[in-house]
Design a protein around this motif. Structure first.
Motif, PDB file in Angstrom:
ATOM      1  N   ARG A  14      32.192  87.853  40.104  1.00  0.00           N
ATOM      2  CA  ARG A  14      32.855  86.610  39.701  1.00  0.00           C
ATOM      3  C   ARG A  14      31.782  85.568  39.411  1.00  0.00           C
ATOM      4  NH1 ARG A  14      35.473  85.301  44.006  1.00  0.00           N
ATOM      5  NH2 ARG A  14      34.638  83.266  44.614  1.00  0.00           N
ATOM      6  N   VAL A  15      31.730  85.135  38.172  1.00  0.00           N
ATOM      7  CA  VAL A  15      30.698  84.206  37.725  1.00  0.00           C
ATOM      8  C   VAL A  15      31.222  82.785  37.823  1.00  0.00           C
ATOM      9  CG1 VAL A  15      29.124  83.586  35.855  1.00  0.00           C
ATOM     10  CG2 VAL A  15      29.858  85.959  36.126  1.00  0.00           C
ATOM     11  N   GLU A  16      30.441  81.916  38.442  1.00  0.00           N
ATOM     12  CA  GLU A  16      30.731  80.493  38.516  1.00  0.00           C
ATOM     13  C   GLU A  16      29.505  79.731  38.026  1.00  0.00           C
ATOM     14  OE1 GLU A  16      31.527  79.821  42.622  1.00  0.00           O
ATOM     15  OE2 GLU A  16      33.432  80.947  42.620  1.00  0.00           O
ATOM     16  N   ASP A  17      29.658  78.464  37.778  1.00  0.00           N
ATOM     17  CA  ASP A  17      28.506  77.677  37.337  1.00  0.00           C
ATOM     18  C   ASP A  17      27.423  77.622  38.407  1.00  0.00           C
ATOM     19  OD1 ASP A  17      29.426  77.179  34.811  1.00  0.00           O
ATOM     20  OD2 ASP A  17      30.319  75.241  35.304  1.00  0.00           O
ATOM     21  N   ASP A  18      27.819  77.679  39.674  1.00  0.00           N
ATOM     22  CA  ASP A  18      26.840  77.637  40.759  1.00  0.00           C
ATOM     23  C   ASP A  18      26.097  78.949  40.936  1.00  0.00           C
ATOM     24  OD1 ASP A  18      27.219  75.005  41.393  1.00  0.00           O
ATOM     25  OD2 ASP A  18      28.631  75.393  43.024  1.00  0.00           O
ATOM     26  N   GLY A  19      26.680  80.057  40.504  1.00  0.00           N
ATOM     27  CA  GLY A  19      26.055  81.360  40.685  1.00  0.00           C
ATOM     28  C   GLY A  19      27.061  82.481  40.523  1.00  0.00           C
ATOM     29  N   VAL A  20      26.779  83.616  41.158  1.00  0.00           N
ATOM     30  CA  VAL A  20      27.602  84.810  40.980  1.00  0.00           C
ATOM     31  C   VAL A  20      27.975  85.400  42.330  1.00  0.00           C
ATOM     32  CG1 VAL A  20      27.765  87.074  39.880  1.00  0.00           C
ATOM     33  CG2 VAL A  20      26.351  85.301  38.840  1.00  0.00           C
ATOM     34  N   PHE A  54      26.431  86.369  47.416  1.00  0.00           N
ATOM     35  CA  PHE A  54      26.389  85.311  46.413  1.00  0.00           C
ATOM     36  C   PHE A  54      24.943  85.071  46.003  1.00  0.00           C
ATOM     37  CE2 PHE A  54      26.046  80.765  45.245  1.00  0.00           C
ATOM     38  CZ  PHE A  54      26.961  80.743  44.198  1.00  0.00           C
ATOM     39  N   PHE A  55      24.693  85.121  44.698  1.00  0.00           N
ATOM     40  CA  PHE A  55      23.378  84.809  44.148  1.00  0.00           C
ATOM     41  C   PHE A  55      23.492  83.546  43.309  1.00  0.00           C
ATOM     42  CE2 PHE A  55      19.755  88.072  43.667  1.00  0.00           C
ATOM     43  CZ  PHE A  55      19.745  88.308  45.032  1.00  0.00           C
ATOM     44  N   SER A  56      22.701  82.567  43.649  1.00  0.00           N
ATOM     45  CA  SER A  56      22.537  81.369  42.837  1.00  0.00           C
ATOM     46  C   SER A  56      21.123  81.376  42.279  1.00  0.00           C
ATOM     47  CB  SER A  56      22.739  80.119  43.704  1.00  0.00           C
ATOM     48  OG  SER A  56      21.709  80.045  44.691  1.00  0.00           O
ATOM     49  N   PRO A  57      20.821  80.512  41.337  1.00  0.00           N
ATOM     50  CA  PRO A  57      19.422  80.417  40.890  1.00  0.00           C
ATOM     51  C   PRO A  57      18.467  80.156  42.046  1.00  0.00           C
ATOM     52  CG  PRO A  57      20.861  79.235  39.385  1.00  0.00           C
ATOM     53  CD  PRO A  57      21.715  79.640  40.542  1.00  0.00           C
ATOM     54  N   GLU A  58      18.868  79.279  42.949  1.00  0.00           N
ATOM     55  CA  GLU A  58      18.017  78.963  44.092  1.00  0.00           C
ATOM     56  C   GLU A  58      17.832  80.178  44.996  1.00  0.00           C
ATOM     57  OE1 GLU A  58      19.748  75.373  42.350  1.00  0.00           O
ATOM     58  OE2 GLU A  58      20.661  77.227  43.107  1.00  0.00           O
ATOM     59  N   LYS A  59      18.896  80.951  45.185  1.00  0.00           N
ATOM     60  CA  LYS A  59      18.808  82.139  46.034  1.00  0.00           C
ATOM     61  C   LYS A  59      17.905  83.190  45.383  1.00  0.00           C
ATOM     62  CE  LYS A  59      20.225  84.926  49.428  1.00  0.00           C
ATOM     63  NZ  LYS A  59      21.672  85.138  49.634  1.00  0.00           N
ATOM     64  N   ALA A  60      18.027  83.366  44.089  1.00  0.00           N
ATOM     65  CA  ALA A  60      17.187  84.342  43.389  1.00  0.00           C
ATOM     66  C   ALA A  60      15.708  83.986  43.514  1.00  0.00           C
ATOM     67  CB  ALA A  60      17.589  84.431  41.915  1.00  0.00           C
ATOM     68  N   VAL A  61      15.388  82.704  43.388  1.00  0.00           N
ATOM     69  CA  VAL A  61      13.996  82.276  43.536  1.00  0.00           C
ATOM     70  C   VAL A  61      13.538  82.461  44.974  1.00  0.00           C
ATOM     71  CG1 VAL A  61      12.464  80.266  43.502  1.00  0.00           C
ATOM     72  CG2 VAL A  61      14.008  80.698  41.580  1.00  0.00           C
ATOM     73  N   ALA A  62      14.369  82.094  45.941  1.00  0.00           N
ATOM     74  CA  ALA A  62      13.990  82.209  47.355  1.00  0.00           C
ATOM     75  C   ALA A  62      13.727  83.664  47.737  1.00  0.00           C
ATOM     76  CB  ALA A  62      15.087  81.619  48.243  1.00  0.00           C
ATOM     77  N   VAL A  63      14.557  84.577  47.263  1.00  0.00           N
ATOM     78  CA  VAL A  63      14.354  86.002  47.568  1.00  0.00           C
ATOM     79  C   VAL A  63      13.044  86.478  46.961  1.00  0.00           C
ATOM     80  CG1 VAL A  63      15.230  88.336  47.187  1.00  0.00           C
ATOM     81  CG2 VAL A  63      16.807  86.501  47.837  1.00  0.00           C
ATOM     82  N   GLN A  64      12.777  86.090  45.711  1.00  0.00           N
ATOM     83  CA  GLN A  64      11.543  86.535  45.055  1.00  0.00           C
ATOM     84  C   GLN A  64      10.307  85.905  45.704  1.00  0.00           C
ATOM     85  OE1 GLN A  64      11.867  87.316  40.530  1.00  0.00           O
ATOM     86  NE2 GLN A  64      13.440  85.769  40.932  1.00  0.00           N
ATOM     87  N   GLU A  65      10.423  84.677  46.171  1.00  0.00           N
ATOM     88  CA  GLU A  65       9.301  84.071  46.886  1.00  0.00           C
ATOM     89  C   GLU A  65       9.038  84.810  48.194  1.00  0.00           C
ATOM     90  OE1 GLU A  65       9.200  79.481  45.249  1.00  0.00           O
ATOM     91  OE2 GLU A  65      10.158  79.881  47.193  1.00  0.00           O
ATOM     92  N   ALA A  66      10.098  85.238  48.878  1.00  0.00           N
ATOM     93  CA  ALA A  66       9.923  86.009  50.108  1.00  0.00           C
ATOM     94  C   ALA A  66       9.285  87.358  49.825  1.00  0.00           C
ATOM     95  CB  ALA A  66      11.267  86.186  50.808  1.00  0.00           C
ATOM     96  N   LEU A  67       9.649  87.974  48.701  1.00  0.00           N
ATOM     97  CA  LEU A  67       9.051  89.266  48.339  1.00  0.00           C
ATOM     98  C   LEU A  67       7.562  89.109  48.031  1.00  0.00           C
ATOM     99  CD1 LEU A  67      11.878  90.735  46.047  1.00  0.00           C
ATOM    100  CD2 LEU A  67      11.363  91.362  48.418  1.00  0.00           C
ATOM    101  N   GLY A  68       7.197  87.996  47.403  1.00  0.00           N
ATOM    102  CA  GLY A  68       5.787  87.703  47.182  1.00  0.00           C
ATOM    103  C   GLY A  68       5.179  88.282  45.924  1.00  0.00           C
ATOM    104  N   ALA A  69       5.999  88.530  44.895  1.00  0.00           N
ATOM    105  CA  ALA A  69       5.470  89.062  43.641  1.00  0.00           C
ATOM    106  C   ALA A  69       4.587  88.029  42.945  1.00  0.00           C
ATOM    107  CB  ALA A  69       6.616  89.472  42.724  1.00  0.00           C
ATOM    108  N   ASP A  70       3.734  88.507  42.048  1.00  0.00           N
ATOM    109  CA  ASP A  70       2.845  87.625  41.294  1.00  0.00           C
ATOM    110  C   ASP A  70       3.581  86.899  40.182  1.00  0.00           C
ATOM    111  OD1 ASP A  70       0.007  88.643  42.347  1.00  0.00           O
ATOM    112  OD2 ASP A  70       1.317  90.370  42.042  1.00  0.00           O
ATOM    113  N   ILE A  71       4.538  87.586  39.555  1.00  0.00           N
ATOM    114  CA  ILE A  71       5.362  86.997  38.502  1.00  0.00           C
ATOM    115  C   ILE A  71       6.812  87.184  38.909  1.00  0.00           C
ATOM    116  CG2 ILE A  71       6.027  87.089  36.075  1.00  0.00           C
ATOM    117  CD1 ILE A  71       3.272  88.318  35.478  1.00  0.00           C
ATOM    118  N   ILE A  72       7.576  86.091  38.865  1.00  0.00           N
ATOM    119  CA  ILE A  72       8.991  86.157  39.189  1.00  0.00           C
ATOM    120  C   ILE A  72       9.782  85.654  37.993  1.00  0.00           C
ATOM    121  CG2 ILE A  72       8.486  85.861  41.627  1.00  0.00           C
ATOM    122  CD1 ILE A  72       9.535  83.013  41.452  1.00  0.00           C
ATOM    123  N   MET A  73      11.059  86.040  37.941  1.00  0.00           N
ATOM    124  CA  MET A  73      11.875  85.733  36.778  1.00  0.00           C
ATOM    125  C   MET A  73      13.000  84.779  37.139  1.00  0.00           C
ATOM    126  SD  MET A  73      10.212  87.536  34.634  1.00  0.00           S
ATOM    127  CE  MET A  73      11.244  87.145  33.229  1.00  0.00           C
TER     128      MET A  73
END
Length: 376
Positions: free
Chosen positions: A107-113, A125-144
């Motif tokens: 279910r897609v909403e403006d806040d996320g999915v 629930f994934f929001s833009p903020e959640k996606a960034v936070a998860v990728q920052e925790a993973l520690g990749a060099d390039i995140i999307m």
């Protein structure tokens, strides 16, 4: 900056270019193909095997690692590099494609999915903020950046809504991004509609990302249509920054993408195909599990320098696959990744030597058909 990019040589007959992607964990010659390590592993291979084959940069998947084993666990282990034993740079996708393609009851909403895990049905629930936070925790060099990838085919209105939502989410990802040792790339969407692609690029350029990806292609559209989208989209992207075509990995598409100015690619195709008993050759795809190769004592490809071709025959590898022996799938995977890495190296040399157009024409003239072999 955590990531930089230098263009060394541009082809005069096409838009192809050779460059270097600079990361804190080393330089990556481009054009580059990233093998996919979905679950923090390139399937069937160890990290040192991927490196020895020629791998420089790998991709891991945020959606899958978030669900299992969890970003917190990986962070506690010292980050994704230490967790999986890979010393080179890593790119993580945002999970957007998997949320929309794998998860049931999205279910897609403006806040996320909102979505349910394909593993156990649990709700997330994934929001833009959640996606960034998860990728920052993973520690990749390039995140999307978190994006909405519309299916193909889709209506203009569906593509427009996904493109506009992707832009809004890109702004929010930019605001949420805190780690300076990671580079956040933006993703261009818009389906196969030229005005939407152009608008997406204009909107994202205002955020001045260090790199730009083209998403929403290789999702079922004809290849010629994908090439048309690249023809009018890539020239709009800044020339001094890396350009990444997501989800593309067949040899013909790699060559056509490079010819249009793409620097980075990723795809599960080489490893997935290998696990189904099929391998790349210069002439086309060889389905080595087929009965026609039961007494074929040649290597998978004459002249290939991979471990499988130097030591084993088609007949032996077919036997392993038919007997469900793990070694068979390891050997086909070794061959396919070595084939792709070697091809990317040859493409780069051809650009540097001013003969890319001739190289592309010669390769594609013999590529594109499955080699003889009767299915059982």
């Amino acid at each position: 900056m955590s990531v930089g990019f230098t263009v060394i040589k541009e082809d005069t007959a096409t838009r192809a270019r050779a460059g270097v992607l600079h990361t804190l964990r080393g330089d990556v010659p481009t054009p580059v193909f990233m093998p996919v390590g979905t679950q923090a592993t390139v399937k069937a291979l160890t990290p040192h095997e991927v490196r020895d084959l020629g791998g420089k940069l790998i991709l891991s998947n945020t959606y899958h690692l978030y669900l299992r084993p969890g970003a917190d666990l990986i962070a506690a282990a010292g980050g994704l590099h230490r967790f999986m034993g890979w010393e080179g740079p890593i790119l993580t996708d945002s999970g957007g494609f998997q949320v929309f393609s794998l998860a049931p009851l999205t279910r897609v909403e403006d806040d996320g999915v909102w979505f349910r895990s394909h593993l156990d049905g649990s709700q997330h629930f994934f929001s833009p903020e959640k996606a960034v936070a998860v990728q920052e925790a993973l520690g990749a060099d390039i995140i999307m950046a978190f994006d909405q990838c519309p299916p193909y085919p889709c209506s203009y209105e569906e593509a427009r809504q996904a493109q506009e939502r992707t832009t809004r989410w890109a702004y929010r990802c930019r605001e949420a991004h805190r780690k300076k040792d990671q580079a956040l790339f933006g993703i261009v969407q818009g389906g196969v509609y030229r005005d939407l692609r152009e608008k997406s690029v204009r909107d994202l350029l205002a955020l001045d990302f260090p790199g730009y990806a083209i998403g929403g292609l290789s999702v079922g559209e004809p290849k010629d249509l994908m090439y048309q989208v690249l023809d009018y989209t890539v020239p709009l992207l800044p020339g001094e920054k890396p350009r990444y075509l997501m989800g593309v990995g067949s040899p013909d598409c790699l060559l056509e993408g490079v010819a249009r100015g793409i620097d980075m690619f990723d795809c599960v195709l080489p490893t997935r195909m290998a696990r189904h008993g099929a391998v790349f050759t210069r002439r086309g795809i060889l389905v080595v599990r087929n009965a026609a190769f039961a007494r074929d004592f040649r290597p998978l490809e004459e002249g290939c320098d991979c471990y499988a071709c130097r030591h084993f025959t088609r007949a032996y590898i077919r036997h392993l696959i038919k007997a469900n022996e793990i070694l068979g799938l390891r050997l086909t995977t070794l061959h396919n990744l070595r084939f792709i890495f070697r091809l990317m190296g040859e493409i780069r040399r051809a650009i540097l030597e001013g003969r890319f157009a001739e190289f592309k024409e010669a390769f594609l003239s013999s590529w594109g058909r499955e080699l003889p072999g009767e299915d059982e």
